[in-house]
Motif scaffolding. Structure first.
Motif, PDB file in Angstrom:
ATOM      1  N   ASP A   1       0.973  -1.380  -0.040  1.00  0.00           N
ATOM      2  CA  ASP A   1       0.080  -0.214  -0.049  1.00  0.00           C
ATOM      3  C   ASP A   1       0.792   1.242  -0.079  1.00  0.00           C
ATOM      4  O   ASP A   1       0.527   2.162  -0.668  1.00  0.00           O
ATOM      5  CB  ASP A   1      -0.914   0.030   1.280  1.00  0.00           C
ATOM      6  CG  ASP A   1      -2.128  -1.019   0.819  1.00  0.00           C
ATOM      7  OD1 ASP A   1      -2.238  -1.461  -0.085  1.00  0.00           O
ATOM      8  OD2 ASP A   1      -2.743  -1.379   2.263  1.00  0.00           O
ATOM      9  N   PHE A   2       1.998   1.001   0.691  1.00  0.00           N
ATOM     10  CA  PHE A   2       2.796   2.202   0.704  1.00  0.00           C
ATOM     11  C   PHE A   2       3.642   2.572  -0.690  1.00  0.00           C
ATOM     12  O   PHE A   2       3.388   3.715  -1.063  1.00  0.00           O
ATOM     13  CB  PHE A   2       4.116   2.124   1.650  1.00  0.00           C
ATOM     14  CG  PHE A   2       5.183   3.104   1.576  1.00  0.00           C
ATOM     15  CD1 PHE A   2       4.919   4.656   2.079  1.00  0.00           C
ATOM     16  CD2 PHE A   2       6.351   2.816   1.158  1.00  0.00           C
ATOM     17  CE1 PHE A   2       6.020   5.441   1.977  1.00  0.00           C
ATOM     18  CE2 PHE A   2       7.355   3.875   0.905  1.00  0.00           C
ATOM     19  CZ  PHE A   2       7.181   5.200   1.247  1.00  0.00           C
TER      20      PHE A   2
ATOM     21  N   ARG B   1       4.044   6.207  -5.173  1.00  0.00           N
ATOM     22  CA  ARG B   1       4.452   6.206  -6.641  1.00  0.00           C
ATOM     23  C   ARG B   1       3.335   6.405  -7.393  1.00  0.00           C
ATOM     24  O   ARG B   1       3.430   6.594  -8.624  1.00  0.00           O
ATOM     25  CB  ARG B   1       5.230   4.859  -7.018  1.00  0.00           C
ATOM     26  CG  ARG B   1       6.564   4.798  -6.902  1.00  0.00           C
ATOM     27  CD  ARG B   1       6.978   5.097  -5.284  1.00  0.00           C
ATOM     28  NE  ARG B   1       8.441   5.164  -5.174  1.00  0.00           N
ATOM     29  CZ  ARG B   1       9.156   5.182  -4.233  1.00  0.00           C
ATOM     30  NH1 ARG B   1       8.558   5.427  -3.074  1.00  0.00           N
ATOM     31  NH2 ARG B   1      10.377   4.994  -4.115  1.00  0.00           N
ATOM     32  N   ALA B   2       2.082   6.288  -7.093  1.00  0.00           N
ATOM     33  CA  ALA B   2       0.893   6.818  -7.563  1.00  0.00           C
ATOM     34  C   ALA B   2       0.421   6.212  -8.974  1.00  0.00           C
ATOM     35  O   ALA B   2      -0.122   6.560  -9.808  1.00  0.00           O
ATOM     36  CB  ALA B   2       0.645   8.399  -7.682  1.00  0.00           C
ATOM     37  N   TRP B   3       0.696   4.761  -8.877  1.00  0.00           N
ATOM     38  CA  TRP B   3       0.198   4.118 -10.266  1.00  0.00           C
ATOM     39  C   TRP B   3      -1.151   3.735 -10.317  1.00  0.00           C
ATOM     40  O   TRP B   3      -1.377   3.034  -9.114  1.00  0.00           O
ATOM     41  CB  TRP B   3       1.252   2.757 -10.485  1.00  0.00           C
ATOM     42  CG  TRP B   3       2.611   3.282 -10.921  1.00  0.00           C
ATOM     43  CD1 TRP B   3       3.748   3.342  -9.952  1.00  0.00           C
ATOM     44  CD2 TRP B   3       3.083   3.393 -12.152  1.00  0.00           C
ATOM     45  NE1 TRP B   3       5.060   3.848 -10.759  1.00  0.00           N
ATOM     46  CE2 TRP B   3       4.629   3.805 -12.081  1.00  0.00           C
ATOM     47  CE3 TRP B   3       2.594   3.406 -13.581  1.00  0.00           C
ATOM     48  CZ2 TRP B   3       5.172   4.101 -13.188  1.00  0.00           C
ATOM     49  CZ3 TRP B   3       3.202   3.830 -14.596  1.00  0.00           C
ATOM     50  CH2 TRP B   3       4.630   4.268 -14.543  1.00  0.00           C
ATOM     51  N   PRO B   4      -1.921   3.571 -11.182  1.00  0.00           N
ATOM     52  CA  PRO B   4      -3.150   3.344 -10.930  1.00  0.00           C
ATOM     53  C   PRO B   4      -3.245   1.696 -10.875  1.00  0.00           C
ATOM     54  O   PRO B   4      -2.591   0.913 -11.226  1.00  0.00           O
ATOM     55  CB  PRO B   4      -4.062   3.763 -12.818  1.00  0.00           C
ATOM     56  CG  PRO B   4      -2.917   4.647 -12.908  1.00  0.00           C
ATOM     57  CD  PRO B   4      -1.523   4.492 -12.545  1.00  0.00           C
ATOM     58  N   GLU B   5      -4.433   1.357 -10.269  1.00  0.00           N
ATOM     59  CA  GLU B   5      -4.660  -0.006  -9.679  1.00  0.00           C
ATOM     60  C   GLU B   5      -4.508  -0.688 -10.874  1.00  0.00           C
ATOM     61  O   GLU B   5      -3.965  -1.992 -11.077  1.00  0.00           O
ATOM     62  CB  GLU B   5      -5.788  -0.130  -8.904  1.00  0.00           C
ATOM     63  CG  GLU B   5      -5.877  -1.539  -8.365  1.00  0.00           C
ATOM     64  CD  GLU B   5      -4.716  -1.775  -7.099  1.00  0.00           C
ATOM     65  OE1 GLU B   5      -4.491  -2.931  -7.211  1.00  0.00           O
ATOM     66  OE2 GLU B   5      -4.697  -1.152  -6.741  1.00  0.00           O
ATOM     67  N   GLU B   6      -5.044  -0.420 -12.150  1.00  0.00           N
ATOM     68  CA  GLU B   6      -5.266  -1.244 -13.292  1.00  0.00           C
ATOM     69  C   GLU B   6      -3.724  -1.529 -14.005  1.00  0.00           C
ATOM     70  O   GLU B   6      -3.488  -2.687 -14.235  1.00  0.00           O
ATOM     71  CB  GLU B   6      -6.162  -0.586 -14.270  1.00  0.00           C
ATOM     72  CG  GLU B   6      -6.344  -1.443 -15.700  1.00  0.00           C
ATOM     73  CD  GLU B   6      -7.090  -0.890 -16.448  1.00  0.00           C
ATOM     74  OE1 GLU B   6      -7.445  -1.390 -17.694  1.00  0.00           O
ATOM     75  OE2 GLU B   6      -7.722   0.364 -16.391  1.00  0.00           O
ATOM     76  N   GLU B   7      -2.967  -0.620 -13.935  1.00  0.00           N
ATOM     77  CA  GLU B   7      -1.830  -0.670 -14.393  1.00  0.00           C
ATOM     78  C   GLU B   7      -0.731  -1.601 -13.473  1.00  0.00           C
ATOM     79  O   GLU B   7       0.077  -2.326 -13.904  1.00  0.00           O
ATOM     80  CB  GLU B   7      -1.108   0.409 -14.524  1.00  0.00           C
ATOM     81  CG  GLU B   7      -1.747   1.733 -15.491  1.00  0.00           C
ATOM     82  CD  GLU B   7      -0.824   2.836 -15.949  1.00  0.00           C
ATOM     83  OE1 GLU B   7       0.563   2.858 -16.075  1.00  0.00           O
ATOM     84  OE2 GLU B   7      -1.376   4.035 -15.970  1.00  0.00           O
TER      85      GLU B   7
END
Length: 273
Positions: free
Chosen positions: A188-189, A194-200
């Motif tokens: 989760d950290f 790093r703010a990558w979308p969950e889908e990616e």
């Protein structure tokens, strides 16, 4: 190689705390840098007015959209020198809060760390983040000289690590997913920071499974071997700095650095929020 790694790890909290302490966030906010702009601008300020593209390339594993949003307009609010001044002031304030300036053997730890950092300067080719910070003047205060020296060693190692990832065909998001699969850092950290979308993230996991590097959400035997190869090669590429100390110097630095790292941790300088 093990003694060199121990020397680096023992003192790494002295540098790493700058990304967590409220002293830094407050000083960056005073310059008009909100959200993640403080992090990206402060670490890249040694380049000058670094573009988002330069930060994306050299920081390697952050979502480019996050970098673009954070950098966009940031240099209209402040200057690189103002950000650097704020970063050093925050480092000094935070490390003194941890009592670093009062620890025994500060002079010896500084002498050893600076020798390693200056040796690294003879091997700057191909290490852009390191080279930019190495061009900055050395601070006068011992605590800040120590922080600057460890910053150089961190970026020296980090640039080498990126080179290893590239040579193994591991992209930025792939590196994060593989790191998360070790269980060493909460997933989760990594996703939040790093703010990558969950889908990616999910697509990258699937791609790594197809490459045989993941077994479910954990590393496969091939993944473990890859991670070990990358870490060992990263250690090897960091050796030019620590070779100046020799085995005895590295052992001495590792021994003396441990209380400095503990002081940072015990003072809560690495806590989120």
């Amino acid at each position: 190689m093990k003694t060199a790694r121990a020397a680096w790890r023992g003192l790494e909290p002295v540098h790493g705390m700058i990304y967590f302490v409220p002293e830094a966030r407050r000083r960056y906010a005073d310059l008009g840098l909100s959200g993640r702009a403080g992090y990206f601008c402060s670490r890249s300020a040694a380049f000058g007015r670094a573009s988002a593209e330069l930060v994306i390339a050299t920081f390697y594993n952050f979502n480019p959209d996050l970098v673009q949003q954070s950098i966009d307009g940031a240099w209209d609010a402040t200057s690189p020198q103002q950000v650097l001044d704020a970063r050093y002031a925050a480092a000094d304030e935070a490390l003194r809060r941890a009592g670093i300036h009062e620890l025994p053997y500060l002079d010896e730890v500084l002498e050893l760390t600076r020798r390693a950092a200056e040796a690294a300067c003879e091997h700057a080719q191909g290490r852009p983040l390191f080279a930019a910070h190495a061009a900055l003047p050395w601070p006068e205060e011992p605590v800040l000289r120590l922080w600057h020296a460890q910053t150089l060693l961190r970026e020296f190692r980090g640039d080498g690590h990126v080179a290893c990832l590239l040579s193994e065909g591991v992209g930025g998001l792939e590196a994060l997913v593989l790191h998360a699969a070790t269980g060493e850092v909460p997933v989760d950290f990594l996703k939040l920071s790093r703010a990558w979308p969950e889908e990616e993230w999910a697509d990258t996991q699937e791609g790594l499974r197809k490459r045989g590097l993941l077994d479910g959400d954990s590393l496969s035997s091939e993944g473990v071997a890859l991670r070990r190869r990358i870490e060992d090669r990263t250690d090897h590429l960091a050796l030019p700095a620590y070779a100046a100390l020799g085995d005895a110097g590295c052992e001495r630095l590792a021994e003396l650095a441990a209380p400095f790292g503990r002081a940072v941790v015990e003072a809560g300088l690495l806590k989120l929020g």
